[in-house]
Motif scaffolding. Structure first.
Motif, PDB file in Angstrom:
ATOM      1  N   LYS A   1      -7.827 -13.471 -11.514  1.00 50.18           N
ATOM      2  CA  LYS A   1      -8.296 -12.103 -11.336  1.00 50.18           C
ATOM      3  C   LYS A   1      -7.152 -11.191 -10.908  1.00 50.18           C
ATOM      4  O   LYS A   1      -6.228 -11.612 -10.203  1.00 50.18           O
ATOM      5  N   THR A   2      -7.234  -9.927 -11.315  1.00 54.41           N
ATOM      6  CA  THR A   2      -6.285  -8.916 -10.858  1.00 54.41           C
ATOM      7  C   THR A   2      -7.060  -7.698 -10.387  1.00 54.41           C
ATOM      8  O   THR A   2      -8.174  -7.426 -10.843  1.00 54.41           O
ATOM      9  N   ALA A   3      -6.471  -6.981  -9.453  1.00 59.04           N
ATOM     10  CA  ALA A   3      -7.079  -5.760  -8.941  1.00 59.04           C
ATOM     11  C   ALA A   3      -5.996  -4.710  -8.800  1.00 59.04           C
ATOM     12  O   ALA A   3      -4.832  -5.029  -8.519  1.00 59.04           O
ATOM     13  N   SER A   4      -6.359  -3.475  -9.005  1.00 58.36           N
ATOM     14  CA  SER A   4      -5.416  -2.373  -8.898  1.00 58.36           C
ATOM     15  C   SER A   4      -6.105  -1.211  -8.211  1.00 58.36           C
ATOM     16  O   SER A   4      -7.276  -0.931  -8.482  1.00 58.36           O
ATOM     17  N   PHE A   5      -5.407  -0.564  -7.302  1.00 59.46           N
ATOM     18  CA  PHE A   5      -5.997   0.575  -6.597  1.00 59.46           C
ATOM     19  C   PHE A   5      -4.902   1.533  -6.183  1.00 59.46           C
ATOM     20  O   PHE A   5      -3.717   1.171  -6.076  1.00 59.46           O
ATOM     21  N   ALA A   6      -5.312   2.765  -5.964  1.00 59.10           N
ATOM     22  CA  ALA A   6      -4.381   3.795  -5.508  1.00 59.10           C
ATOM     23  C   ALA A   6      -4.265   3.733  -3.996  1.00 59.10           C
ATOM     24  O   ALA A   6      -5.273   3.654  -3.286  1.00 59.10           O
ATOM     25  N   THR A   7      -3.052   3.756  -3.489  1.00 59.95           N
ATOM     26  CA  THR A   7      -2.850   3.779  -2.047  1.00 59.95           C
ATOM     27  C   THR A   7      -3.017   5.207  -1.538  1.00 59.95           C
ATOM     28  O   THR A   7      -3.006   6.177  -2.313  1.00 59.95           O
ATOM     29  N   ARG A   8      -3.127   5.346  -0.251  1.00 61.24           N
ATOM     30  CA  ARG A   8      -3.398   6.665   0.326  1.00 61.24           C
ATOM     31  C   ARG A   8      -2.221   7.623   0.228  1.00 61.24           C
ATOM     32  O   ARG A   8      -2.379   8.824   0.357  1.00 61.24           O
ATOM     33  N   ASN A   9      -1.015   7.078   0.016  1.00 66.32           N
ATOM     34  CA  ASN A   9       0.135   7.962  -0.126  1.00 66.32           C
ATOM     35  C   ASN A   9       0.458   8.245  -1.590  1.00 66.32           C
ATOM     36  O   ASN A   9       1.539   8.711  -1.917  1.00 66.32           O
ATOM     37  N   GLY A  10      -0.507   7.939  -2.479  1.00 67.44           N
ATOM     38  CA  GLY A  10      -0.339   8.287  -3.879  1.00 67.44           C
ATOM     39  C   GLY A  10       0.248   7.202  -4.745  1.00 67.44           C
ATOM     40  O   GLY A  10       0.387   7.393  -5.960  1.00 67.44           O
ATOM     41  N   GLY A  11       0.597   6.072  -4.168  1.00 64.28           N
ATOM     42  CA  GLY A  11       1.149   4.973  -4.947  1.00 64.28           C
ATOM     43  C   GLY A  11       0.064   4.151  -5.620  1.00 64.28           C
ATOM     44  O   GLY A  11      -1.130   4.449  -5.520  1.00 64.28           O
TER      45      GLY A  11
ATOM     46  N   ASP B   1       1.922   6.259   5.648  1.00 61.69           N
ATOM     47  CA  ASP B   1       0.512   5.868   5.643  1.00 61.69           C
ATOM     48  C   ASP B   1       0.375   4.603   6.477  1.00 61.69           C
ATOM     49  O   ASP B   1       0.689   3.513   6.018  1.00 61.69           O
ATOM     50  N   TYR B   2      -0.091   4.727   7.716  1.00 61.55           N
ATOM     51  CA  TYR B   2      -0.168   3.599   8.633  1.00 61.55           C
ATOM     52  C   TYR B   2      -1.510   2.883   8.507  1.00 61.55           C
ATOM     53  O   TYR B   2      -2.521   3.474   8.118  1.00 61.55           O
ATOM     54  N   TYR B   3      -1.480   1.603   8.862  1.00 60.05           N
ATOM     55  CA  TYR B   3      -2.705   0.823   8.927  1.00 60.05           C
ATOM     56  C   TYR B   3      -3.610   1.389  10.012  1.00 60.05           C
ATOM     57  O   TYR B   3      -3.199   1.543  11.165  1.00 60.05           O
ATOM     58  N   GLU B   4      -4.845   1.679   9.634  1.00 61.59           N
ATOM     59  CA  GLU B   4      -5.830   2.011  10.659  1.00 61.59           C
ATOM     60  C   GLU B   4      -6.132   0.764  11.477  1.00 61.59           C
ATOM     61  O   GLU B   4      -6.084  -0.362  10.961  1.00 61.59           O
ATOM     62  N   GLN B   5      -6.455   0.936  12.734  1.00 65.17           N
ATOM     63  CA  GLN B   5      -6.604  -0.220  13.617  1.00 65.17           C
ATOM     64  C   GLN B   5      -7.730  -1.143  13.172  1.00 65.17           C
ATOM     65  O   GLN B   5      -7.622  -2.365  13.297  1.00 65.17           O
ATOM     66  N   ASP B   6      -8.797  -0.577  12.615  1.00 59.53           N
ATOM     67  CA  ASP B   6      -9.901  -1.415  12.141  1.00 59.53           C
ATOM     68  C   ASP B   6      -9.444  -2.326  11.009  1.00 59.53           C
ATOM     69  O   ASP B   6      -9.794  -3.520  10.965  1.00 59.53           O
ATOM     70  N   ASP B   7      -8.668  -1.766  10.074  1.00 60.28           N
ATOM     71  CA  ASP B   7      -8.145  -2.589   8.982  1.00 60.28           C
ATOM     72  C   ASP B   7      -7.188  -3.642   9.510  1.00 60.28           C
ATOM     73  O   ASP B   7      -7.186  -4.794   9.054  1.00 60.28           O
ATOM     74  N   PHE B   8      -6.357  -3.254  10.467  1.00 61.94           N
ATOM     75  CA  PHE B   8      -5.403  -4.200  11.057  1.00 61.94           C
ATOM     76  C   PHE B   8      -6.143  -5.353  11.739  1.00 61.94           C
ATOM     77  O   PHE B   8      -5.800  -6.521  11.539  1.00 61.94           O
TER      78      PHE B   8
ATOM     79  N   GLU C   1       4.011  -4.431   4.553  1.00 65.38           N
ATOM     80  CA  GLU C   1       4.430  -3.037   4.352  1.00 65.38           C
ATOM     81  C   GLU C   1       4.843  -2.759   2.909  1.00 65.38           C
ATOM     82  O   GLU C   1       4.860  -1.601   2.488  1.00 65.38           O
ATOM     83  N   SER C   2       5.167  -3.836   2.149  1.00 65.28           N
ATOM     84  CA  SER C   2       5.529  -3.625   0.745  1.00 65.28           C
ATOM     85  C   SER C   2       4.332  -3.216  -0.094  1.00 65.28           C
ATOM     86  O   SER C   2       4.487  -2.779  -1.231  1.00 65.28           O
ATOM     87  N   LYS C   3       3.131  -3.332   0.487  1.00 69.83           N
ATOM     88  CA  LYS C   3       1.917  -3.007  -0.260  1.00 69.83           C
ATOM     89  C   LYS C   3       1.480  -1.557  -0.074  1.00 69.83           C
ATOM     90  O   LYS C   3       0.398  -1.180  -0.512  1.00 69.83           O
ATOM     91  N   GLY C   4       2.313  -0.764   0.585  1.00 71.21           N
ATOM     92  CA  GLY C   4       2.049   0.677   0.597  1.00 71.21           C
ATOM     93  C   GLY C   4       1.708   1.288   1.927  1.00 71.21           C
ATOM     94  O   GLY C   4       1.703   2.509   2.052  1.00 71.21           O
ATOM     95  N   ARG C   5       1.394   0.469   2.935  1.00 74.91           N
ATOM     96  CA  ARG C   5       1.067   1.035   4.248  1.00 74.91           C
ATOM     97  C   ARG C   5       1.973   0.448   5.310  1.00 74.91           C
ATOM     98  O   ARG C   5       2.358  -0.721   5.235  1.00 74.91           O
ATOM     99  N   LYS C   6       2.282   1.263   6.302  1.00 75.99           N
ATOM    100  CA  LYS C   6       3.177   0.858   7.364  1.00 75.99           C
ATOM    101  C   LYS C   6       2.388   0.346   8.562  1.00 75.99           C
ATOM    102  O   LYS C   6       1.238   0.716   8.784  1.00 75.99           O
ATOM    103  N   LEU C   7       3.035  -0.505   9.348  1.00 72.35           N
ATOM    104  CA  LEU C   7       2.479  -0.984  10.606  1.00 72.35           C
ATOM    105  C   LEU C   7       3.075  -0.189  11.750  1.00 72.35           C
ATOM    106  O   LEU C   7       4.258   0.158  11.727  1.00 72.35           O
ATOM    107  N   THR C   8       2.241   0.101  12.739  1.00 76.77           N
ATOM    108  CA  THR C   8       2.770   0.767  13.922  1.00 76.77           C
ATOM    109  C   THR C   8       3.618  -0.226  14.718  1.00 76.77           C
ATOM    110  O   THR C   8       3.551  -1.436  14.512  1.00 76.77           O
ATOM    111  N   GLU C   9       4.409   0.299  15.655  1.00 71.02           N
ATOM    112  CA  GLU C   9       5.243  -0.571  16.473  1.00 71.02           C
ATOM    113  C   GLU C   9       4.393  -1.530  17.299  1.00 71.02           C
ATOM    114  O   GLU C   9       4.756  -2.688  17.501  1.00 71.02           O
ATOM    115  N   GLU C  10       3.251  -1.056  17.765  1.00 67.52           N
ATOM    116  CA  GLU C  10       2.356  -1.918  18.543  1.00 67.52           C
ATOM    117  C   GLU C  10       1.789  -3.028  17.658  1.00 67.52           C
ATOM    118  O   GLU C  10       1.691  -4.188  18.087  1.00 67.52           O
TER     119      GLU C  10
END
Length: 260
Positions: free
Chosen positions: A79-89, A209-216, A242-251
């Motif tokens: 299976k493959t899946a494709s989606f738009a990230t929140r920063n337009g990628g 585009d950072y990870y929301e805490q719920d997703d994290f 982070e290569s998948k389009g969203r960044k992690l906070t320092e925490e």
């Protein structure tokens, strides 16, 4: 009160997972009956027999699981899946469906006398799925996971239940078997599309585009499992995520890097 004479004898071991267990306690029971032992002694011997049988079936279960894991084939990702990230990628990844997993594991499981079944409940919008792995001699172990309804896309109520149930079946099955699909499944979920109010102003530099805490929090157990199994180090996992389009906070990075 009669005494029971213990006679040394060779214990027979079943040669396959379907053979009955021939146990030393059962011979003592036969001997006790021939010597007219009282009911109390017979009951104690029957309890001993039951404990012995349980111990043997548990040992057979663990050996069968070990044999299964040593012969576990590579799980094909169909299976493959494709989606738009929140920063337009755009993010595309491949993953193994539950059909891929079942196709790979069933022949090996059956060869070693193992089978599984699912039990599920739906209570107030929460789906709970248990996968019970059972050996032919009777011992079983299970894994249970719960989750909310999958409200992504335009699913109706039944589709939401079916989607969540399928997801939980996949991960309870792989967890109870002690197998993983691939690195691609470490982040195998589809984030929601941004609403119009969340769209970036194209005239301004795009903010990270950072990870929301719920997703994290949702993905952290899978990430920790990847680290603890040796598939990834904390640093390589952070880079991978982070290569998948969203960044992690320092925490969030600190929590991952704190895994031993």
């Amino acid at each position: 009160m009669n005494n029971i004479t213990v006679i040394d004898s060779e214990t027979k071991t079943p040669t396959d997972h379907t053979a009955p267990v021939v146990a030393e306690p059962s011979r003592l029971i036969e001997l006790a009956i021939t010597q007219n032992a009282d009911i109390g002694k017979l009951e104690r011997l029957m309890d001993l027999q039951e404990r012995w049988n349980n111990d043997q079936s548990k040992k057979a279960f663990y050996q069968a699981v070990a044999n299964f894991q040593s012969e576990m084939p590579l799980i094909h990702k169909s299976k493959t899946a494709s989606f738009a990230t929140r920063n337009g990628g755009q993010m595309t990844y491949s993953y193994a469906s539950i059909d891929d997993i079942v196709k790979a594991v069933n022949p090996v499981l059956h060869r070693h006398g193992l089978s599984y079944r699912f039990e599920q409940t739906l209570i107030q919008g929460v789906v709970s799925v248990s996968c019970i792995l059972t050996h032919a001699l009777g011992h079983c172990e299970s894994c249970t996971m719960t989750g909310g309804l999958d409200q992504s896309g335009n699913k109706n109520a039944l589709q939401q239940i079916a989607s969540s149930t399928t997801y939980l079946k996949k991960y309870t099955l792989t967890n109870v078997l002690g197998v993983a699909t691939s690195d691609d499944d470490i982040d195998g979920f589809q984030p929601c599309e941004p609403s119009s109010s969340q769209e970036q102003n194209t005239s301004q530099p795009a903010l990270p585009d950072y990870y929301e805490q719920d997703d994290f929090n949702r993905m952290l157990p899978n990430w920790l499992k990847a680290i603890q199994s040796g598939k990834k180090t904390p640093d390589t996992l952070i880079t991978f995520v982070e290569s998948k389009g969203r960044k992690l906070t320092e925490e969030q990075k600190a929590r991952i890097q704190g895994v031993k």
